[in-house]
Structures are given as structure tokens and as C-alpha cells.
Design an enzyme around this catalytic site. Structure first.
Site, PDB file in Angstrom:
ATOM      1  N   SER A  97      -4.271  -6.779  40.866  1.00  0.00           N
ATOM      2  CA  SER A  97      -5.685  -6.482  41.715  1.00  0.00           C
ATOM      3  C   SER A  97      -6.829  -6.775  40.801  1.00  0.00           C
ATOM      4  CB  SER A  97      -5.769  -5.104  42.171  1.00  0.00           C
ATOM      5  OG  SER A  97      -6.531  -4.746  43.144  1.00  0.00           O
ATOM      6  N   HIS A 120      -5.272  -9.976  45.904  1.00  0.00           N
ATOM      7  CA  HIS A 120      -5.480  -9.642  47.187  1.00  0.00           C
ATOM      8  C   HIS A 120      -6.667  -9.217  47.670  1.00  0.00           C
ATOM      9  CE1 HIS A 120      -5.770  -5.370  46.152  1.00  0.00           C
ATOM     10  NE2 HIS A 120      -5.029  -5.598  45.760  1.00  0.00           N
TER      11      HIS A 120
END
Length: 276
Positions: A97, A120
């Protein structure tokens, strides 16, 4: 080590500071006590001290993080990217992340073969208002991450967006999980390697500069030149180095010299808890 998870080593050839980014990147709200976290109010003063210190020659950053608050993570990443102090990063376990921008923020990045990195889109756990402006803000926040990662790594914008919005990789989410080898092949991370490889690369820079066309002029020659002694490299060694490299550098006491990186900027957002 117990309080901040960092350590400066002074026993080797150079004085290296080790900074760990672990657990969840804590934002403006304090996370539960049982969570392992990295607090930006602890990391930022350390980075300032490292940059200003004449005793510390380089920085190695060890990452094993699940991600966390975007603004806190980007703040740390921007600081590292803009430092004159040479830096390397090493991803162990996971650099997920918002850990992706942190990993690529260093001058050179490494990842062990068994580590993974999750790419993501952004998400939030705060209040969501069903208006177009909310989606537009998310897209702006996401654009900041894409821009930073692509400008500090070898991955191109189109490829990074594609793996970030992949729908067939994760069962309950959108995005892609990259293994160590995949992260290097995509250009997200520079090299596969371990601790010894990262330290060796940092030592190489402190001796001769990164392998980017930088002339290997020993710092002693520059010191002598500044004192008016002949070195055989140039009548004006500083201008010679600057013209040959087209990047600037600073002299510290005519003994230790480091090359500057491109400096980045960050913007303040509107929400306290936006995660990546």
C-alpha cells in the site's frame, strides 16, 4: 531501539543510520495499543536530524509494513526523496500500500525474494458523502501517489495504473500483489537483494557515487583542490563535476561530499484517515 526502532552504527567504514518502517503507518489519530505502528511524529524529526548531522554518512531504511495513512506515508516519503544524505531501502516481508512510495523514495531500493508488495487504489474509513466532489478528491489523492511512485522508480505511469486497478488478482479487493522478482521486473524496485547487498550499494556510493555516470573523483582530491593544491583533474574541480554530472552537490567541511536528488512536494488533504 526500544522507543523509536532506529539505530546509528559507527563501527564500519561509514556511519550509517538504520530506520525501520514497520506495522501500520499511523496518521493523525492514535491506533489501538495492540497495533504495531510507525508514528510520523517520531520519524520526521529523525530524518531532519540525519540530514543535518555531519556524523551520519548514509541512511538505510528497512520496511515491513501493511500500509496505513496516506498523508503520513507520503510526508515521510517526500522527506526521504528530498534528502541529500545517500539512502537505500530494503523491503522485508511486505511493503504494501503506502509502503510502495516509501520503498521507492530512497536513492536505491532492494527487495528480498520472499517479500511482497500490494498495489491498490485508495480507500477511507471515515465519513463518505455521496457527491461527485468526494470521488474527485479520491482521484486527486490517488494521482499524487501515482505521480510520486512513477517519478521515483522505473515503472511507467500506464503500467502502474494497470496493476493498481487489476480486478482478477485479489479475491475481495482491486489491485495486484507483486513478489520480489515481479517488483523488480516491473521497475518498481531496483534490485533483488538482502541486507548485505543494500549496505554494499550504500558503501559504494559513499566511496565513488552511484553508477549513473558520476565521475569517480576521490573526496581527498576535492579536498586538496579546494585548498589550492594541484590534483590534475581540473583548475576548478567543482565546476568540472557540476558540468559533467548536471546535478549539484554540497561539500561538508571539505571532507564528505554528497549529491543532491530532485526534491518533491506534498499537499495537505482534507481528511484525517485516508488509507492506502
Amino acid at each position: 531501539i526500544k522507543e523509536l526502532g532506529s539505530l546509528s552504527t559507527f563501527g564500519g567504514k561509514h556511519k550509517i543510520h538504520c530506520l525501520t518502517i514497520i506495522g501500520e503507518i499511523e496518521g493523525h489519530n492514535v491506533l489501538p495499543e495492540q497495533n504495531k505502528t510507525t508514528k510520523y511524529e517520531h520519524v520526521i524529526p529523525q530524518l531532519v536530524a540525519i540530514e543535518e548531522s555531519d556524523e551520519i554518512d548514509g541512511l538505510i531504511m528497512i520496511l515491513n509494513t501493511v500500509g496505513g495513512d496516506i498523508e503520513a506515508g507520503l510526508a515521510i516519503a517526500e522527506l526521504i526523496s528530498g534528502m541529500k544524505t545517500p539512502s537505500v531501502s530494503l523491503v522485508l516481508g511486505g511493503g504494501h500500500s503506502i509502503g510502495v512510495p516509501l520503498a521507492v523514495a530512497a536513492d536505491k531500493s532492494f527487495i528480498v525474494p520472499s517479500a511482497t508488495m500490494t498495489v491498490h487504489p485508495v480507500r477511507t474509513n471515515g465519513l463518505v458523502i455521496g457527491v461527485p466532489q468526494m470521488l474527485e478528491y479520491f482521484l486527486q489523492m490517488q494521482e499524487r501517489i501515482v505521480s510520486f511512485v512513477c517519478s521515483n522508480s522505473k515503472i511507467d505511469d500506464k503500467t502502474f495504473r494497470r496493476i493498481m486497478l487489476e480486478t482478477g488478482e485479489l479475491v475481495t479487493d482491486v489491485g495486484t500483489i507483486l513478489g520480489g522478482k515481479d517488483a523488480v521486473e516491473y521497475g518498481l524496485i531496483d534490485r533483488i537483494g538482502s541486507l548485505s547487498d543494500a549496505l554494499e550499494e550504500l558503501d559504494k556510493y559513499l566511496q565513488n557515487g552511484w553508477e549513473l555516470g558520476i565521475p569517480k573523483i576521490h573526496k581527498d582530491k576535492l579536498s586538496k583542490a579546494l585548498k589550492g593544491k594541484s590534483t590534475g583533474i581540473s583548475k576548478d574541480p567543482i565546476k568540472e563535476v557540476e558540468s559533467r554530472q548536471k546535478i549539484s552537490y554540497s561539500m561538508k567541511g571539505n571532507k564528505n561530499w554528497t549529491f543532491n536528488k530532485r526534491r518533491g512536494t506534498s499537499k495537505k488533504g482534507y481528511f484525517n484517515n485516508i488509507f492506502c
